[in-house]
Design a protein around this motif. Structure first.
Motif, PDB file in Angstrom:
ATOM      1  N   LEU A   6      49.385  42.408  49.931  1.00  0.00           N
ATOM      2  CA  LEU A   6      48.512  42.328  48.767  1.00  0.00           C
ATOM      3  C   LEU A   6      47.493  41.222  48.967  1.00  0.00           C
ATOM      4  O   LEU A   6      47.789  40.207  49.587  1.00  0.00           O
ATOM      5  CB  LEU A   6      49.319  42.014  47.502  1.00  0.00           C
ATOM      6  CG  LEU A   6      50.329  43.031  47.025  1.00  0.00           C
ATOM      7  CD1 LEU A   6      51.125  42.467  45.860  1.00  0.00           C
ATOM      8  CD2 LEU A   6      49.631  44.303  46.599  1.00  0.00           C
ATOM      9  N   GLN A   7      46.321  41.412  48.396  1.00  0.00           N
ATOM     10  CA  GLN A   7      45.352  40.339  48.398  1.00  0.00           C
ATOM     11  C   GLN A   7      45.812  39.288  47.408  1.00  0.00           C
ATOM     12  O   GLN A   7      46.594  39.571  46.491  1.00  0.00           O
ATOM     13  CB  GLN A   7      43.973  40.863  48.000  1.00  0.00           C
ATOM     14  CG  GLN A   7      43.372  41.794  49.018  1.00  0.00           C
ATOM     15  CD  GLN A   7      42.011  42.294  48.558  1.00  0.00           C
ATOM     16  OE1 GLN A   7      41.624  42.128  47.402  1.00  0.00           O
ATOM     17  NE2 GLN A   7      41.290  42.907  49.485  1.00  0.00           N
ATOM     18  N   ASP A   8      45.331  38.067  47.561  1.00  0.00           N
ATOM     19  CA  ASP A   8      45.746  36.965  46.680  1.00  0.00           C
ATOM     20  C   ASP A   8      45.562  37.316  45.209  1.00  0.00           C
ATOM     21  O   ASP A   8      46.463  37.118  44.390  1.00  0.00           O
ATOM     22  CB  ASP A   8      44.952  35.694  46.992  1.00  0.00           C
ATOM     23  CG  ASP A   8      45.322  35.088  48.336  1.00  0.00           C
ATOM     24  OD1 ASP A   8      44.642  34.122  48.733  1.00  0.00           O
ATOM     25  OD2 ASP A   8      46.284  35.566  48.968  1.00  0.00           O
ATOM     26  N   GLU A   9      44.401  37.831  44.861  1.00  0.00           N
ATOM     27  CA  GLU A   9      44.092  38.131  43.469  1.00  0.00           C
ATOM     28  C   GLU A   9      45.042  39.189  42.911  1.00  0.00           C
ATOM     29  O   GLU A   9      45.563  39.048  41.805  1.00  0.00           O
ATOM     30  CB  GLU A   9      42.644  38.603  43.351  1.00  0.00           C
ATOM     31  CG  GLU A   9      42.193  38.775  41.916  1.00  0.00           C
ATOM     32  CD  GLU A   9      40.722  39.162  41.836  1.00  0.00           C
ATOM     33  OE1 GLU A   9      39.918  38.628  42.611  1.00  0.00           O
ATOM     34  OE2 GLU A   9      40.407  39.996  40.997  1.00  0.00           O
ATOM     35  N   ALA A  10      45.298  40.229  43.661  1.00  0.00           N
ATOM     36  CA  ALA A  10      46.206  41.292  43.221  1.00  0.00           C
ATOM     37  C   ALA A  10      47.628  40.756  43.060  1.00  0.00           C
ATOM     38  O   ALA A  10      48.339  41.130  42.126  1.00  0.00           O
ATOM     39  CB  ALA A  10      46.180  42.448  44.212  1.00  0.00           C
ATOM     40  N   PHE A  11      48.047  39.877  43.935  1.00  0.00           N
ATOM     41  CA  PHE A  11      49.378  39.280  43.859  1.00  0.00           C
ATOM     42  C   PHE A  11      49.535  38.468  42.576  1.00  0.00           C
ATOM     43  O   PHE A  11      50.526  38.599  41.854  1.00  0.00           O
ATOM     44  CB  PHE A  11      49.618  38.396  45.089  1.00  0.00           C
ATOM     45  CG  PHE A  11      50.904  37.640  45.027  1.00  0.00           C
ATOM     46  CD1 PHE A  11      50.917  36.281  44.742  1.00  0.00           C
ATOM     47  CD2 PHE A  11      52.112  38.274  45.249  1.00  0.00           C
ATOM     48  CE1 PHE A  11      52.097  35.577  44.676  1.00  0.00           C
ATOM     49  CE2 PHE A  11      53.308  37.579  45.194  1.00  0.00           C
ATOM     50  CZ  PHE A  11      53.300  36.224  44.899  1.00  0.00           C
ATOM     51  N   TYR A  12      48.555  37.633  42.255  1.00  0.00           N
ATOM     52  CA  TYR A  12      48.646  36.798  41.060  1.00  0.00           C
ATOM     53  C   TYR A  12      48.581  37.624  39.775  1.00  0.00           C
ATOM     54  O   TYR A  12      49.244  37.312  38.791  1.00  0.00           O
ATOM     55  CB  TYR A  12      47.583  35.698  41.078  1.00  0.00           C
ATOM     56  CG  TYR A  12      47.869  34.663  42.137  1.00  0.00           C
ATOM     57  CD1 TYR A  12      49.042  33.901  42.075  1.00  0.00           C
ATOM     58  CD2 TYR A  12      47.009  34.456  43.197  1.00  0.00           C
ATOM     59  CE1 TYR A  12      49.323  32.955  43.047  1.00  0.00           C
ATOM     60  CE2 TYR A  12      47.284  33.507  44.177  1.00  0.00           C
ATOM     61  CZ  TYR A  12      48.443  32.765  44.097  1.00  0.00           C
ATOM     62  OH  TYR A  12      48.733  31.829  45.060  1.00  0.00           O
ATOM     63  N   ILE A  13      47.811  38.701  39.790  1.00  0.00           N
ATOM     64  CA  ILE A  13      47.769  39.600  38.630  1.00  0.00           C
ATOM     65  C   ILE A  13      49.140  40.236  38.427  1.00  0.00           C
ATOM     66  O   ILE A  13      49.643  40.323  37.302  1.00  0.00           O
ATOM     67  CB  ILE A  13      46.666  40.667  38.801  1.00  0.00           C
ATOM     68  CG1 ILE A  13      45.288  40.018  38.689  1.00  0.00           C
ATOM     69  CG2 ILE A  13      46.828  41.789  37.782  1.00  0.00           C
ATOM     70  CD1 ILE A  13      44.138  40.932  39.044  1.00  0.00           C
TER      71      ILE A  13
END
Length: 89
Positions: A6-13
């Protein structure tokens, strides 16, 4: 074994959604029996005497599993509040 990237942004979401769901779940599961402090907080009263009066008059349910431990039924406290609620005009 399968690996998911996952990309960082997708992971945090995803993490935020999981945390929000856990908080929502925790809020739904309320204890059936509450302590005198919790009952007083729900009723917005500050006096244990007032709480005892409500108990003695049979307005809220309680249990006494031990001599010095009294627990109050959350549903009966909420029902008492609903019975005494006034509709606005």
């Amino acid at each position: 074994m399968e690996v998911i990237c996952l990309q960082d942004e997708a992971f945090y979401i995803l993490i935020e959604q999981v945390v929000a769901r856990l908080i929502e779940k925790a809020g739904q599961e309320k204890e059936k029996w509450v302590s005198d402090e919790q009952a007083m907080l729900l009723l917005n009263i500050k006096s244990k005497t007032t709480l005892q009066k409500l108990r003695d008059e049979g307005k809220i349910r309680f249990t006494q599993p031990q001599k010095k431990i009294i627990l109050y039924d959350r549903a009966s406290v909420e029902a008492y509040l609903e019975q005494n609620a006034k509709n606005t005009f």
